[in-house]
Design an enzyme around this catalytic site. Structure first.
Site, mmCIF file in Angstrom:
data_model
loop_
_atom_site.group_PDB
_atom_site.id
_atom_site.type_symbol
_atom_site.label_atom_id
_atom_site.label_comp_id
_atom_site.label_asym_id
_atom_site.label_seq_id
_atom_site.Cartn_x
_atom_site.Cartn_y
_atom_site.Cartn_z
ATOM 1 N N SER A 132 0.847 -1.191 0.000
ATOM 2 C CA SER A 132 0.000 0.000 0.000
ATOM 3 C C SER A 132 0.880 1.238 0.000
ATOM 4 O O SER A 132 2.047 1.188 0.395
ATOM 5 C CB SER A 132 -0.897 0.026 1.232
ATOM 6 O OG SER A 132 -0.170 0.454 2.384
ATOM 7 N N ASP A 133 0.335 2.366 -0.420
ATOM 8 C CA ASP A 133 1.019 3.630 -0.186
ATOM 9 C C ASP A 133 0.836 3.993 1.292
ATOM 10 O O ASP A 133 0.082 3.345 2.026
ATOM 11 C CB ASP A 133 0.455 4.716 -1.104
ATOM 12 C CG ASP A 133 1.480 5.806 -1.401
ATOM 13 O OD1 ASP A 133 2.388 6.009 -0.568
ATOM 14 O OD2 ASP A 133 1.380 6.470 -2.445
ATOM 15 N N TRP A 134 1.523 5.025 1.730
ATOM 16 C CA TRP A 134 1.566 5.413 3.151
ATOM 17 C C TRP A 134 0.148 5.591 3.706
ATOM 18 O O TRP A 134 -0.591 6.485 3.296
ATOM 19 C CB TRP A 134 2.356 6.710 3.300
ATOM 20 C CG TRP A 134 2.515 7.204 4.708
ATOM 21 C CD1 TRP A 134 1.537 7.623 5.554
ATOM 22 C CD2 TRP A 134 3.748 7.352 5.435
ATOM 23 N NE1 TRP A 134 2.067 8.018 6.753
ATOM 24 C CE2 TRP A 134 3.423 7.877 6.711
ATOM 25 C CE3 TRP A 134 5.083 7.103 5.131
ATOM 26 C CZ2 TRP A 134 4.391 8.164 7.678
ATOM 27 C CZ3 TRP A 134 6.054 7.391 6.090
ATOM 28 C CH2 TRP A 134 5.706 7.901 7.344
ATOM 29 N N GLY A 135 -0.240 4.730 4.630
ATOM 30 C CA GLY A 135 -1.511 4.874 5.340
ATOM 31 C C GLY A 135 -2.739 4.507 4.538
ATOM 32 O O GLY A 135 -3.867 4.677 5.024
ATOM 33 N N ALA A 136 -2.560 3.987 3.320
ATOM 34 C CA ALA A 136 -3.709 3.816 2.434
ATOM 35 C C ALA A 136 -4.684 2.748 2.901
ATOM 36 O O ALA A 136 -5.873 2.809 2.577
ATOM 37 C CB ALA A 136 -3.234 3.494 1.019
#
Length: 730
Positions: free
Chosen positions: A265-269
């Site tokens: 995932s991207d950051w915090g996604a």
């Protein structure tokens, strides 16, 4: 080796497996220089010390000594001795910063782009990095979006070429044996470049046909080149956020494309599935993300907090966890981390390799090839005998690296002043700031600028955006130069001195207030560590402009999105035609200020009439289009000869032009070259209304020229043995 990994997997507890799916930032780990600098990190995220000790990967970590320290501490506390994966954002260079990717695209030079990625990988690997979050291959059509600077432009064919080049450069041919390379992670999957209103993290709403036709090809190209990882995007795809989208990650990526690598995932996604409105809480976010196929959750704790219980309750099959962990372990094995957990990290070699002269030389070469000359009314190149006033907020500034230049140093960057000063006598170069990037200059600054300009034979204005004005979370609704810089131009205009504008920026701009007030415009983008030297090479003619735009410059922000490969309408606008009821603006042209493929040189090129080898082609008999190009100017130069095609009658509407091929040629004054392109049936295929990928029999136009606007036209027909609609034809 697969059996060894399966044996290791069988020894892991469920909690240990889930921890492998967790990625945390550097300060969480023992041995980090900034250990604990994220305020109350474990308490804030609800991550236990045990989960940190079993975590599978770390992001934002570099520096050989620090990587060795953290890896050693991790192995000392990890029950099964499973090493960490070290991942970082090495987007356009590590310490040696290259031009931003949008600029690299404008070089139209995939081989040099590959070289830049190879150098970035070498510097990153010796500093302990295993994986880079690059390339970013999102197709972009809206310059308001700050992240256009990370893409190579608006064309799916060209983006695909660069995607492959970057992956080759980062990964090489053998990640296990070649420790000077790093694994690549293509991003952002998928269609992040189509965010509504050009606003970061916003909604994307595309038909599947548009998605496949324009936005997916570059991701697929990266994966076909062997890219090891995929990062999900923040946006929705058909109403479902990418990190929870089973169709996107399971059906398309895994089943249809056969991708067996790691998805992160991207950051915090993952946790952002909650505000997106598709998950009620962290447990549901974890449930949807793991079932969709996200192997690693970056910087949120949904997996480590909730997956074990979801498995115990029978909501998530443990085999999904096993599949994800096995993919992670395979990547660690491919990188050779089980045998050598420190891999390429080497403090001594790090001092020798990082930011070395050889790497900086390539940065300088690529920066020069990435600049685009947009206007030149006989003022460039400059003479070293001229008295030059260098004026503007970027005259002495090292803020020319651009966003995502993580380890780059503005102090180490060659400013435009330094580059120009190395080529002319100090007495001939007068320097003044004039104004700030966004702030009006003081009375003293303005007076200094006017005084320098009065004494000069020619003015060079160093203008643009500071690096924080583009990049992630740096979207702009007004994409003109800041008002302070436009006012500076107006204050100098009455002097009637020949004036050159050099632009440092990360996106296409609305250049009104500049382009009509100066004699020459050189788009330098954010050119990297050697940017000032490269621009000076161009200004004084020691290098010659060869860059071509890969993203259209709008006439006005009101046109956005504006791109060359648009569809026609039922009422197309014909310039200068009297008909009122057509698709046009009342107050501005339909066309961009500068089109895709545009760029000038210090010489001129003349195109002969293009010729087709035949008027008709078949599925198994391609045809050739050729053109003679002559350098009719006084200097050597490089031309980018571009081939475009239009399908005149398709199953669905087709773009008015599509780039299909190009050639870069270098010609001496008076020299002529014959440039030939082969057109095959495969190049005419597209996604039909039923998503079949095929070509149509019928008439086509082919265009050959220096850009998407100024191209000569020919016609040919494609004949096919079977009629459209015959299932065998598909």
């Amino acid at each position: 080796m697969e059996e060894q990994l399966l044996s290791l997997l069988r020894q892991m507890t469920l909690d240990e497996k889930i921890a492998q799916m967790l990625q945390l930032a550097t300060p969480f780990f023992k041995g980090a220089d900034d250990e604990g600098m994220i305020t109350g990190p474990m308490a804030q995220m609800g991550v236990s010390e045990q989960q940190v000790q079993n975590a599978g990967s770390v992001l934002g970590l570099s520096g050989a000594r620090q990587v060795i320290n953290i890896q050693q501490a991790h192995l000392n506390h990890n029950r099964l001795g499973i090493p960490l994966l070290v991942m970082s954002d090495i987007v356009h260079g590590f310490k040696t910063i290259f031009p931003v990717p949008l600029a690299i695209g404008c070089s139209w030079d995939p081989e040099l782009a590959e070289k830049s990625a190879e150098i970035a990988a070498r510097e990153a690997s010796v500093s302990g990095v295993h994986v880079t979050y690059a390339p970013m291959v999102d197709l972009v059509r809206d310059p308001r979006w700050g992240r256009v600077m990370e893409s190579t432009g608006e064309d799916p064919y060209l983006n695909s070429l660069f995607a492959r080049a970057f992956v080759r450069g980062f990964q090489g041919k053998n990640l296990t044996e070649d420790t000077d390379r790093v694994a690549a992670c293509v991003k952002h999957f998928a269609a992040y470049g189509a965010v509504e209103a050009g606003r970061d993290y916003n909604t994307v709403d595309l038909s599947e046909r548009q998605l496949r036709e324009y936005y997916l090809p570059a991701y697929k190209a990266a994966l076909d080149e062997g890219c090891e990882m995929v990062m999900t995007s923040f946006n929705t795809v058909d109403g479902i956020p990418a990190s929870g989208n089973r169709w996107l990650l399971r059906k398309l990526l895994r089943e249809e494309w056969g991708f067996n690598g790691v998805v992160i995932s991207d950051w915090g996604a993952v946790k952002e599935l909650i505000p997106h409105g598709v998950a009620a809480d962290e447990a549901e976010a974890a449930y949807k993300a793991v079932r969709a196929g996200v192997d690693i959750e970056m910087m949120t704790p949904c997996y480590v907090r909730h997956l074990a219980k979801l498995v115990e309750n029978g909501d998530v099959e443990e085999r999904l966890i096993d599949e994800a962990v096995l993919r992670i372990l395979r990547l660690k094995q491919k990188l050779g981390l089980f045998e050598n957990p420190f891999r390429g990290a080497d403090p001594q070699r790090e001092r020798e390799i990082v930011f070395c002269e050889a790497h900086r030389a390539v940065s300088r070469e690529l920066a020069a090839k990435s600049c685009v000359l947009l206007k030149n009314d006989n003022v460039l190149p400059l003479s070293k005998e001229q008295r030059i006033a260098l004026i503007g907020p970027f005259a002495r500034s090292g803020d020319i690296l651009g966003s995502w230049s993580w380890q780059g140093s503005q102090e180490d960057a060659v400013s435009l002043y330094e580059g120009m000063a190395s080529k002319t006598e100090a007495s001939r170069l007068l320097v003044a700031e004039g104004c700030g990037v966004e702030t009006r200059g003081t009375e003293e600054q303005r007076s200094e600028a006017l005084a320098a300009a009065r004494e000069a034979d020619v003015i060079v204005l160093a203008l643009g955006e500071h690096s924080g004005m583009s990049g992630e979370a740096s979207c702009r609704a007004d994409i003109r130069l800041p008002q302070a810089q436009l006012e500076l131009i107006q204050e100098l205009k009455p002097l009637n001195k020949p004036t050159v504008a050099v632009l440092f920026n990360g996106r296409p701009l609305d250049l009104h207030g500049l382009v009509d007030e100066v004699d020459a415009v050189l788009e330098a983008w954010f050119p990297g560590s050697e940017g000032g030297a490269a621009v000076a090479d161009l200004l004084f003619g020691e290098a010659r402009p060869s860059g071509r735009l890969t993203m259209s410059f709008p006439y006005s922000v009101g046109q956005v999105p504006v791109y060359y490969n648009a569809y026609n309408t039922g009422r197309p606008h014909v310039p200068d035609a009297p008909d009122h009821y057509v698709s046009k603006y009342l107050d501005i042209p339909n066309e961009p200020l500068f089109p895709f493929g545009f760029g000038l040189t210090y010489t001129t090129f003349e195109y002969g009439e293009p010729r087709l080898s035949a008027d008709e082609m078949t599925e198994d008999r391609p045809l050739t289009v050729s053109v003679r190009v002559t350098n009719t100017g006084p200097l050597p130069g490089e031309e980018v000869v571009q081939l475009y095609i239009r399908d005149l009658a398709g199953d669905v509407v087709r773009p008015i032009k599509e780039l299909k091929d190009f050639r870069k040629i270098s010609l001496e004054p008076g020299e002529t070259a014959e440039v030939a392109f082969t057109i095959s049936e495969r190049q005419l295929r597209y996604y039909h209304s039923d998503l079949t990928y095929a070509s149509d029999a019928g008439e086509f136009r082919v265009y050959v020229g220096p850009n998407s606007r100024d191209a000569a036209e020919l016609r040919f027909r494609l004949t096919k043995k079977r009629e459209a609609g015959d299932p065998a034809w598909q």
